[in-house]
Scaffold this motif. Structure first.
Motif, PDB file in Angstrom:
ATOM      1  N   MET A   1      23.387  56.340  19.330  1.00 59.54           N
ATOM      2  CA  MET A   1      22.605  56.947  18.250  1.00 59.54           C
ATOM      3  C   MET A   1      23.374  56.950  16.950  1.00 59.54           C
ATOM      4  SD  MET A   1      20.105  58.519  16.936  1.00 59.54           S
ATOM      5  CE  MET A   1      19.032  58.964  18.300  1.00 59.54           C
ATOM      6  N   TYR A   2      24.527  57.588  16.947  1.00 57.80           N
ATOM      7  CA  TYR A   2      25.344  57.627  15.736  1.00 57.80           C
ATOM      8  C   TYR A   2      26.206  56.383  15.662  1.00 57.80           C
ATOM      9  CZ  TYR A   2      23.907  62.453  15.984  1.00 57.80           C
ATOM     10  OH  TYR A   2      23.171  63.594  16.059  1.00 57.80           O
ATOM     11  N   THR A   3      26.050  55.642  14.590  1.00 57.00           N
ATOM     12  CA  THR A   3      26.716  54.350  14.500  1.00 57.00           C
ATOM     13  C   THR A   3      28.074  54.408  13.809  1.00 57.00           C
ATOM     14  OG1 THR A   3      25.487  53.940  12.487  1.00 57.00           O
ATOM     15  CG2 THR A   3      24.573  53.086  14.513  1.00 57.00           C
ATOM     16  N   VAL A   4      28.367  55.518  13.158  1.00 54.44           N
ATOM     17  CA  VAL A   4      29.645  55.639  12.477  1.00 54.44           C
ATOM     18  C   VAL A   4      30.570  56.503  13.329  1.00 54.44           C
ATOM     19  CG1 VAL A   4      30.800  56.457  10.399  1.00 54.44           C
ATOM     20  CG2 VAL A   4      28.566  55.385  10.236  1.00 54.44           C
ATOM     21  N   ASN A   5      31.815  56.084  13.408  1.00 49.91           N
ATOM     22  CA  ASN A   5      32.745  56.839  14.258  1.00 49.91           C
ATOM     23  C   ASN A   5      32.800  58.307  13.859  1.00 49.91           C
ATOM     24  OD1 ASN A   5      34.177  56.862  11.923  1.00 49.91           O
ATOM     25  ND2 ASN A   5      35.888  55.647  12.679  1.00 49.91           N
ATOM     26  N   ASP A   6      32.941  59.147  14.834  1.00 52.56           N
ATOM     27  CA  ASP A   6      32.840  60.574  14.589  1.00 52.56           C
ATOM     28  C   ASP A   6      34.197  61.218  14.345  1.00 52.56           C
ATOM     29  OD1 ASP A   6      33.819  60.235  17.047  1.00 52.56           O
ATOM     30  OD2 ASP A   6      32.380  61.495  18.090  1.00 52.56           O
ATOM     31  N   ILE A   7      35.218  60.379  14.128  1.00 52.06           N
ATOM     32  CA  ILE A   7      36.511  60.979  13.823  1.00 52.06           C
ATOM     33  C   ILE A   7      36.649  61.170  12.319  1.00 52.06           C
ATOM     34  CG2 ILE A   7      37.655  59.962  15.806  1.00 52.06           C
ATOM     35  CD1 ILE A   7      38.894  57.951  13.724  1.00 52.06           C
ATOM     36  N   MET A   8      35.633  60.775  11.610  1.00 51.61           N
ATOM     37  CA  MET A   8      35.678  60.908  10.158  1.00 51.61           C
ATOM     38  C   MET A   8      35.892  62.359   9.745  1.00 51.61           C
ATOM     39  SD  MET A   8      32.759  59.895   7.412  1.00 51.61           S
ATOM     40  CE  MET A   8      32.887  58.128   7.625  1.00 51.61           C
ATOM     41  N   ASN A   9      36.751  62.520   8.804  1.00 49.49           N
ATOM     42  CA  ASN A   9      37.104  63.847   8.308  1.00 49.49           C
ATOM     43  C   ASN A   9      35.857  64.667   7.946  1.00 49.49           C
ATOM     44  OD1 ASN A   9      38.076  66.045   6.815  1.00 49.49           O
ATOM     45  ND2 ASN A   9      39.920  64.904   6.309  1.00 49.49           N
ATOM     46  N   TYR A  33      14.611  64.448  11.075  1.00 52.79           N
ATOM     47  CA  TYR A  33      15.171  63.569  12.103  1.00 52.79           C
ATOM     48  C   TYR A  33      15.411  62.167  11.553  1.00 52.79           C
ATOM     49  CZ  TYR A  33      15.811  62.092  16.982  1.00 52.79           C
ATOM     50  OH  TYR A  33      16.314  61.641  18.174  1.00 52.79           O
ATOM     51  N   GLU A  34      14.487  61.756  10.703  1.00 49.88           N
ATOM     52  CA  GLU A  34      14.578  60.433  10.084  1.00 49.88           C
ATOM     53  C   GLU A  34      15.805  60.355   9.171  1.00 49.88           C
ATOM     54  OE1 GLU A  34      11.298  59.828   7.483  1.00 49.88           O
ATOM     55  OE2 GLU A  34      11.547  57.654   7.335  1.00 49.88           O
ATOM     56  N   MET A  35      16.045  61.398   8.437  1.00 50.64           N
ATOM     57  CA  MET A  35      17.182  61.402   7.510  1.00 50.64           C
ATOM     58  C   MET A  35      18.500  61.366   8.252  1.00 50.64           C
ATOM     59  SD  MET A  35      16.104  63.821   4.307  1.00 50.64           S
ATOM     60  CE  MET A  35      14.865  64.909   4.998  1.00 50.64           C
ATOM     61  N   VAL A  36      18.546  62.056   9.385  1.00 59.06           N
ATOM     62  CA  VAL A  36      19.770  62.002  10.189  1.00 59.06           C
ATOM     63  C   VAL A  36      20.058  60.553  10.582  1.00 59.06           C
ATOM     64  CG1 VAL A  36      20.855  62.673  12.344  1.00 59.06           C
ATOM     65  CG2 VAL A  36      19.514  64.338  11.074  1.00 59.06           C
ATOM     66  N   GLU A  37      19.003  59.846  10.973  1.00 59.41           N
ATOM     67  CA  GLU A  37      19.197  58.451  11.371  1.00 59.41           C
ATOM     68  C   GLU A  37      19.654  57.586  10.202  1.00 59.41           C
ATOM     69  OE1 GLU A  37      15.312  57.794  13.032  1.00 59.41           O
ATOM     70  OE2 GLU A  37      16.146  57.644  15.056  1.00 59.41           O
ATOM     71  N   GLU A  38      19.027  57.779   9.059  1.00 60.15           N
ATOM     72  CA  GLU A  38      19.374  56.990   7.859  1.00 60.15           C
ATOM     73  C   GLU A  38      20.825  57.225   7.454  1.00 60.15           C
ATOM     74  OE1 GLU A  38      17.649  55.059   5.583  1.00 60.15           O
ATOM     75  OE2 GLU A  38      15.593  55.134   6.311  1.00 60.15           O
ATOM     76  N   ILE A  39      21.149  58.498   7.318  1.00 62.08           N
ATOM     77  CA  ILE A  39      22.496  58.839   6.853  1.00 62.08           C
ATOM     78  C   ILE A  39      23.552  58.425   7.862  1.00 62.08           C
ATOM     79  CG2 ILE A  39      24.002  60.753   6.198  1.00 62.08           C
ATOM     80  CD1 ILE A  39      21.570  62.167   5.050  1.00 62.08           C
ATOM     81  N   SER A  40      23.179  58.516   9.147  1.00 57.70           N
ATOM     82  CA  SER A  40      24.135  58.181  10.197  1.00 57.70           C
ATOM     83  C   SER A  40      24.545  56.717  10.182  1.00 57.70           C
ATOM     84  CB  SER A  40      23.543  58.516  11.568  1.00 57.70           C
ATOM     85  OG  SER A  40      23.446  59.908  11.734  1.00 57.70           O
ATOM     86  N   ILE A  45      26.734  62.239  10.858  1.00 57.47           N
ATOM     87  CA  ILE A  45      26.125  63.529  10.582  1.00 57.47           C
ATOM     88  C   ILE A  45      25.476  64.043  11.855  1.00 57.47           C
ATOM     89  CG2 ILE A  45      24.012  62.448   9.767  1.00 57.47           C
ATOM     90  CD1 ILE A  45      23.439  64.815   8.075  1.00 57.47           C
ATOM     91  N   SER A  46      25.633  65.319  12.094  1.00 57.49           N
ATOM     92  CA  SER A  46      25.061  65.937  13.279  1.00 57.49           C
ATOM     93  C   SER A  46      23.681  66.496  12.957  1.00 57.49           C
ATOM     94  CB  SER A  46      25.983  67.058  13.753  1.00 57.49           C
ATOM     95  OG  SER A  46      25.281  67.964  14.555  1.00 57.49           O
ATOM     96  N   GLU A  47      22.836  66.521  13.977  1.00 57.52           N
ATOM     97  CA  GLU A  47      21.490  67.047  13.779  1.00 57.52           C
ATOM     98  C   GLU A  47      21.538  68.509  13.337  1.00 57.52           C
ATOM     99  OE1 GLU A  47      19.029  66.110  17.308  1.00 57.52           O
ATOM    100  OE2 GLU A  47      17.518  67.185  16.149  1.00 57.52           O
ATOM    101  N   GLY A  48      22.523  69.206  13.851  1.00 54.70           N
ATOM    102  CA  GLY A  48      22.620  70.634  13.540  1.00 54.70           C
ATOM    103  C   GLY A  48      22.926  70.914  12.080  1.00 54.70           C
TER     104      GLY A  48
END
Lengths: 121, 121
Positions: A1-9, A33-40, A45-48
């Motif tokens: 789902m999230y395409t960018v590594n999650d170790i980002m600061n 939900y759509e924006m989370v996908e776009e930004i991700s 970015i977490s859904e929360g």
DNA sequence: CAAGGTACCATATATTGCAAGGTACCATTT
DNA sequence: AAATGGTACCTTGCAATATATGGTACCTTG
């Protein structure tokens, strides 16, 4: 789902997500939900994170929202940017550019002490 | 004293100041007050921010410190970056570049959905 | 009817920048 | 010598915000 590594600061993101959301909404109405996908696609970015943010934007009258049926799941809550939101967006974009430039100046040792000959205090 | 306008979004700075401090210290040993002046040429920073930050960096063994007399006032506490600090700096620089690029992609609508044809979930 | 994806939301927590306030040294002025 | 202002350090309390966690509900497919 999230395409960018999650170790980002995590801290880098503070304040930037608001900017990203407003930029997206300035292009077209979106639901959360759509924006989370776009930004991700660009930064993790977490859904929360998005829903409290959207709520705040609405409270500040930067966006409005409306419901719309969906075939893929529950109704979607679309957000639309307001005139106030557009002004805020422009301001944030300008601030971001200035800020990013300042950081890059520091990283690349561009000393602009000489460039501001006017004692502006 | 502070040459950059202080209306800059405070949140943008989260996490970046640590990067800036480490970058400065990688060039030469500095004392706190000096770093505030250096950084303030590019992005606003308050004095109240730097000392807790330096304390944290020391706790994490990213820097060490030593005292040195001064003719201009009280003794200065100089900070020196450690090997661990240099590694951390490299990591933060890389993360910053990736992050800033990601934000700019979003701002300029560079849709890289097609550029990652591998479903990597 | 169970499972999984879609879509929403709320609460508690951690991090971190800043304002405000304090201490102390030194040089210059009064 | 006393006052002032710049240098230089530090601490405490506050505010903002991203995240983890957990929950609800819709819809499709097996």
């Amino acid at each position: 789902m999230y395409t960018v590594n999650d170790i980002m600061n995590t801290q880098f993101k503070k304040g930037v997500l608001e900017l990203c959301v407003l930029v997206l909404l300035d292009r077209k109405d979106c639901y959360g939900y759509e924006m989370v996908e776009e930004i991700s696609r660009n930064i993790f970015i977490s859904e929360g994170t998005i829903y409290p943010l959207l709520k705040r934007l609405k409270t500040e009258s930067l966006v409005i929202s409306y419901l719309k049926e969906s075939q893929d799941g529950p109704p979607r809550k679309y957000y639309q940017i307001t005139e106030l939101g557009k002004e805020k967006k422009e301001k944030l974009v300008a601030e971001w550019n200035e800020f990013a430039m300042g950081v890059n100046n520091l990283l690349y040792n561009i000393n602009n002490a000489d460039m501001e000959g006017n004692g502006d205090e």
